[in-house]
Scaffold this motif. Structure first.
Motif, short mmCIF file in Angstrom:
data_model
loop_
_atom_site.label_atom_id
_atom_site.label_comp_id
_atom_site.label_asym_id
_atom_site.label_seq_id
_atom_site.Cartn_x
_atom_site.Cartn_y
_atom_site.Cartn_z
N ARG A 1 0.75 -1.19 0.01
CA ARG A 1 -0.19 0.13 -0.09
C ARG A 1 0.81 1.29 -0.06
O ARG A 1 0.68 2.15 -0.69
N ILE A 2 1.80 1.17 0.86
CA ILE A 2 3.01 2.36 0.70
C ILE A 2 4.12 1.62 0.95
O ILE A 2 4.44 0.66 1.61
N SER A 3 5.15 2.16 0.05
CA SER A 3 6.45 1.70 -0.03
C SER A 3 7.42 3.01 -0.21
O SER A 3 7.34 3.71 -0.89
N ILE A 4 8.37 2.76 0.93
CA ILE A 4 9.27 3.80 1.05
C ILE A 4 10.62 3.50 0.78
O ILE A 4 10.96 2.59 1.53
N ARG A 5 11.48 4.04 0.25
CA ARG A 5 12.98 4.02 0.08
C ARG A 5 13.92 5.24 0.14
O ARG A 5 13.51 6.01 -0.72
N GLY A 6 14.74 5.33 0.95
CA GLY A 6 15.61 6.44 1.12
C GLY A 6 15.16 7.82 1.11
O GLY A 6 15.56 8.71 0.91
N LEU A 7 13.86 7.67 1.89
CA LEU A 7 13.05 9.26 2.15
C LEU A 7 13.81 9.82 3.18
O LEU A 7 14.27 9.74 4.16
N SER A 8 14.26 11.15 2.44
CA SER A 8 15.09 12.27 3.18
C SER A 8 14.06 13.46 3.11
O SER A 8 13.45 13.80 2.08
N LYS A 9 14.50 14.30 4.34
CA LYS A 9 13.75 15.45 4.28
C LYS A 9 14.85 16.57 4.94
O LYS A 9 15.25 16.15 6.05
N PHE A 10 14.92 17.61 4.55
CA PHE A 10 15.83 18.74 5.08
C PHE A 10 15.04 19.93 5.53
O PHE A 10 14.17 20.33 4.82
N TYR A 11 15.30 20.59 6.52
CA TYR A 11 14.88 22.00 6.94
C TYR A 11 16.19 22.95 6.74
O TYR A 11 17.16 22.63 7.74
N LYS A 12 16.38 23.41 5.64
CA LYS A 12 17.63 24.10 5.27
C LYS A 12 18.76 23.18 5.61
O LYS A 12 19.00 21.96 5.03
N ASP A 13 19.72 23.17 6.64
CA ASP A 13 20.68 22.17 6.82
C ASP A 13 20.29 21.20 7.69
O ASP A 13 21.21 20.36 7.80
N TYR A 14 19.29 21.23 8.25
CA TYR A 14 18.95 20.46 9.32
C TYR A 14 18.24 18.99 8.63
O TYR A 14 17.37 19.12 7.97
N LEU A 15 18.85 17.89 9.01
CA LEU A 15 18.10 16.52 8.36
C LEU A 15 16.99 16.26 9.16
O LEU A 15 17.39 15.64 10.61
N ALA A 16 15.76 16.47 8.63
CA ALA A 16 14.83 16.04 9.76
C ALA A 16 14.32 14.68 9.35
O ALA A 16 14.08 13.99 10.35
N LEU A 17 14.46 14.07 8.12
CA LEU A 17 14.19 12.73 7.85
C LEU A 17 15.59 11.97 7.24
O LEU A 17 15.98 12.69 6.19
N ASP A 18 15.92 10.77 7.80
CA ASP A 18 17.11 10.40 7.23
C ASP A 18 17.12 8.95 6.56
O ASP A 18 17.06 7.91 7.28
N ARG A 19 16.79 9.06 5.25
CA ARG A 19 16.93 7.65 4.39
C ARG A 19 16.08 6.64 4.88
O ARG A 19 16.37 5.57 5.63
N ILE A 20 14.70 6.88 5.14
CA ILE A 20 13.91 5.93 5.70
C ILE A 20 13.34 5.09 4.72
O ILE A 20 12.98 5.25 3.34
N ASP A 21 13.46 3.75 5.10
CA ASP A 21 12.84 2.63 4.22
C ASP A 21 12.00 1.92 4.77
O ASP A 21 12.14 1.55 6.17
N LEU A 22 10.58 1.82 4.49
CA LEU A 22 9.58 1.16 5.10
C LEU A 22 8.37 0.39 4.12
O LEU A 22 8.33 1.09 2.99
N ASP A 23 8.00 -0.49 4.23
CA ASP A 23 6.72 -0.97 3.35
C ASP A 23 5.65 -1.05 4.29
O ASP A 23 5.84 -1.63 5.28
N ILE A 24 4.48 -0.78 4.01
CA ILE A 24 3.20 -0.92 4.77
C ILE A 24 2.17 -1.73 3.86
O ILE A 24 1.95 -1.02 2.88
N SER A 25 1.53 -2.71 4.24
CA SER A 25 0.83 -3.24 3.38
C SER A 25 -0.75 -3.21 3.74
O SER A 25 -1.10 -2.34 4.83
#
Lengths: 252, 507
Positions: free
Chosen positions: A12-36
């Motif tokens: 249903r949801i598949s996530i690979r290497g998901l990252s998110k920055f606020y300027k220089d701040y790393l808010a999400l660091d390479r998330i991997d996840l599968d949700i069925s």
């Protein structure tokens, strides 16, 4: 559980290497996840660990900066039709965020009518059905200010349900509620899973996490450290960080 | 055929040109435009309750001049201070408004005299006569602002100070009737005016005031028509006045308006002191002039505020947004238009704008449009702050929820943010509107015939100021109370914000 490097289109949801920055701040660091489909995921972690940011990426309220997010086999990026995405991924907030100037019924019908173009009578019929499912059908004509916190959160869930989503994201839905209301919300969330709706819930409520979750996602500093069934997580956490977290939670 | 037409043209053209040669340059398009301040009877005033019906010696002269040049007369009324700026801004071709021919004014304008006059100092009956202006040392004296009496008194004061005596204390008022009122109510010792005015005011002032001095000032002997500097125009105007004078027409006009005879015997007629005259009050209250004035006040206030609201909403959204050049410019806009007095903005748009953009002196740019423009801009600078505060007061979670439901930005503003912001903005907005309703009275300076302008013109004619002020007050209060009532009605729709009211309503 080891995930393959490419996203799984059958999840249903598949996530690979998901990252998110606020300027220089790393808010999400390479998330991997599968949700069925129909899975109940609870995201735990200390404050500032990126839990809320993470689930807000799932309906693109917060766009991610790199990595792949796939929902029902569709890649979610800046070309995604947001109206369609948000129709299939609903969201419930800690402070309910009901529209105070609209009645309970109108709160539930506004988006279906505006976004989906459903007629007033159809939208109201659907709304009344979901309002009875969350046990507040008799409050339909009232304004949010007249309801208790628990009742308002049920309206918020009904409002999300009225868009017929396949996934509902809960952002600390019980943080502002008393214990009695919490158990009511827990019951409703269990019913959602029975209807095949996938739920992803950020919470600090340990009992809640233990009883409802199929899997616990433990986050710290923007990264996912553990993805385990609740029994295992609460009895034998694999990481030192999770152990400290649990110890602090129990003490409080 | 063509040859015949050309021939006819050749014959007609010199004739047309000859006619144009005889016309002063301020007469064009078949129109002679006149600027006048109709508060100085019997020279220029409104005779009756119709504020458009100008009358007086000056108006007759202007009509006669228009007839002399075979053109239509277009009169424009305004405050006295607005006359010369309007002449400079080419809003009118000439000023005839009981203005004296004076050396100081001749530096900037040309003037042609048409009537002799004498300056008088007038005080309440029983005040002893004086021998010279210096005898008013230490006394308070009222004059109409924008007139040259003030400068004359300053010269007297210089002499008084030189001889170590206290100066004459000067008070200036925008209309002549207010000047007279100060003497009648006993606030000032005397007022300075021209004898011609007293002839007309005999009925109203007889038994109440007396002439205490007729000082011999060389600069105060003649009323004159003023035009922009142009030697040819000046000669043509002089020629016209001379011709009318020779034919006895000017003398006839003066006689018609009672401008003759001995000014010392003016106040022989005695009238009983008047009380509040209810007939005048109700007459004014139900007159078309007041009704029209009030309607104009209401319409200009509503239009200006609606325009202000319409432009201030996107402005507020931009000002609440991210920093940008536009945001800084808007900040400057708000600072300028909140900072500058509204009166100054009105005068600027009416009198200064035409000097930069000639298009604003054309006839389509009426006092109504000018007022609408200035008040809209002015009000938007205030309204934008109300809107900003109201928009900011809406919980950001509302936008998040609307977003999560897939609503577009426009839908979110229309159905979620605006209805909630409206509740917060409504009371201060109605407050602003009530304030604006009264601010419209400033527009009389640019000759808009709103309620207070109508009132002042009527007071100038009759001197029954209490009755006319009371009638105006009734109109203003009626309008304000209506909008306060409307506010209460609208606020009833916001029960959703009040738990007790919402519950009471449901029960």
């Amino acid at each position: 559980m080891q995930l393959s490097t490419s996203p799984d289109p059958t999840a249903r949801i598949s996530i690979r290497g998901l990252s998110k920055f606020y300027k220089d701040y790393l808010a999400l660091d390479r998330i991997d996840l599968d949700i069925s489909k129909g899975e109940k995921i609870v995201v735990l972690g200390p404050s500032g660990s990126g839990k809320s940011t993470f689930i807000r990426c799932l309906n693109r309220i917060e766009p991610h900066d790199s990595g792949v997010l796939m929902i029902d086999g569709h890649v979610i990026d800046d070309r995604t039709d947001l109206t369609a995405l948000r129709g299939s991924v609903g969201m419930v907030f800690q402070n309910y965020n009901l529209f105070p100037h609209l009645s309970v019924l109108d709160n539930c019908t506004l988006a279906p009518r505006l976004v989906r173009g459903i007629t007033k009578s159809d939208a109201e019929a659907t709304a009344r059905r979901y309002l009875s499912q969350v046990n507040i059908a008799e409050q339909a004509e009232k304004f949010p200010i007249q309801l208790s916190g628990g009742q308002q959160q049920r309206v918020a869930i009904a409002r999300a349900l009225c868009m017929n989503p396949e996934i509902i994201l809960f952002d600390e839905p019980t943080a502002a509620l008393d214990p009695e209301s919490i158990s009511g919300i827990v019951g409703i969330m269990r019913d959602l899973a029975d209807q095949g709706i996938t739920t992803v819930c950020v919470t600090h409520e340990m009992g809640f996490a233990r009883h409802i979750a199929d899997r616990i996602v433990f986050m710290d500093r923007g990264a996912v450290l553990e993805v385990t069934p609740p029994e295992e997580f609460f009895t034998a956490p694999r990481t030192e960080r999770a152990r400290t977290f649990l110890a602090q939670m129990i003490r409080h | 055929m063509l040859a015949a037409a050309l021939l006819a043209l050749a014959v007609l053209l010199p004739a047309a040109r000859a006619l144009a040669d005889d016309l002063p340059s301020f007469v064009h398009d078949g129109q002679l435009t006149l600027c006048t301040n109709p508060t100085l009877p019997p020279m220029t005033f409104v005779n009756g309750s119709d504020t458009n019906a100008l009358a007086g010696m000056d108006i007759d002269l202007a009509r006669r001049l228009a007839a002399y040049w075979h053109v239509a007369l277009i009169p424009q009324t305004m405050d006295f201070e607005g006359l010369f700026p309007s002449l400079s801004a080419q809003r009118c071709g000439m000023v005839i408004s009981g203005v004296l021919r004076q050396a100081g004014r001749l530096r900037n304008y040309d003037a042609v005299a048409y009537l002799d006059s004498t300056v008088v100092a007038v005080a309440r009956v029983g005040t002893p006569k004086i021998r010279e202006m210096a005898d008013l040392s230490g006394q308070t004296v009222a004059v109409q602002s924008g007139t040259s009496y003030a400068a004359q008194i300053e010269r007297e004061n210089d002499r008084l100070r030189a001889s170590g005596r206290p100066p004459i204390i000067l008070q200036q008022y925008p209309t002549e009737d207010q000047v007279v009122q100060q003497v009648l109510i006993g606030r000032v010792h005397a007022f300075i005016s021209q004898d011609v005015e007293l002839y007309y005011r005999q009925k109203q002032l007889g038994g109440k005031v007396t002439i205490i001095l007729t000082p011999d000032y060389p600069d105060f002997h003649q009323f004159a028509v003023y035009i922009r500097k142009d030697s040819r125009d000046s000669a043509l105007l002089q020629k016209a006045i001379d011709e009318l004078s020779q034919k006895g027409e000017i003398a006839a006009m003066a006689k018609k308006w009672g401008i003759s005879g001995d000014h010392q015997s003016v106040f022989t007629e005695r009238n009983a002191p008047s009380r509040f005259d209810f007939a005048t009050f109700f007459g004014a209250l139900f007159s078309t002039a007041f009704l029209k004035g009030a309607a104009l006040t209401l319409v200009i206030a509503l239009l200006s505020h609606l325009t202000a609201i319409a432009i201030s909403i996107p402005m507020a959204m931009k000002l609440n947004g991210r920093d940008s050049i536009i945001r800084r410019l808007l900040g400057l806009y708000v600072a300028v238009f909140r900072g500058a007095p509204t009166l100054l903005q009105l005068l600027f748009i009416w009198n200064a704008l035409p000097q930069f953009f000639p298009i604003f002196r054309e006839h389509w740019f009426t006092p109504f449009l000018a007022t609408w423009l200035s008040l809209s801009i002015n009000e938007s600078a205030y309204q934008v702050e109300i809107n900003r505060a109201a928009l900011r007061a809406v919980d950001p979670g509302q936008v998040l929820a609307a977003d999560a439901l897939g609503m577009t930005t426009a839908q979110t503003y229309r159905h979620v943010i605006f209805p909630q912001a409206l509740r917060i903005a409504l009371p201060p907005t109605i407050n602003e509107f009530i304030s604006l309703l009264k601010t419209t009275s400033l527009a009389s300076v640019i000759s808009l015939q709103e309620l207070l302008a109508v009132t002042q013109i009527q007071v100038a004619r009759t001197f029954q100021f209490t009755e006319y002020y009371a009638a105006a007050l009734v109109y203003y209060l009626a309008m304000v109370f209506f909008f306060l009532f409307l506010q209460k009605r609208i606020e009833r729709r916001f029960i959703w914000a009040d738990r007790n009211k919402a519950s009471a309503d449901a029960a």
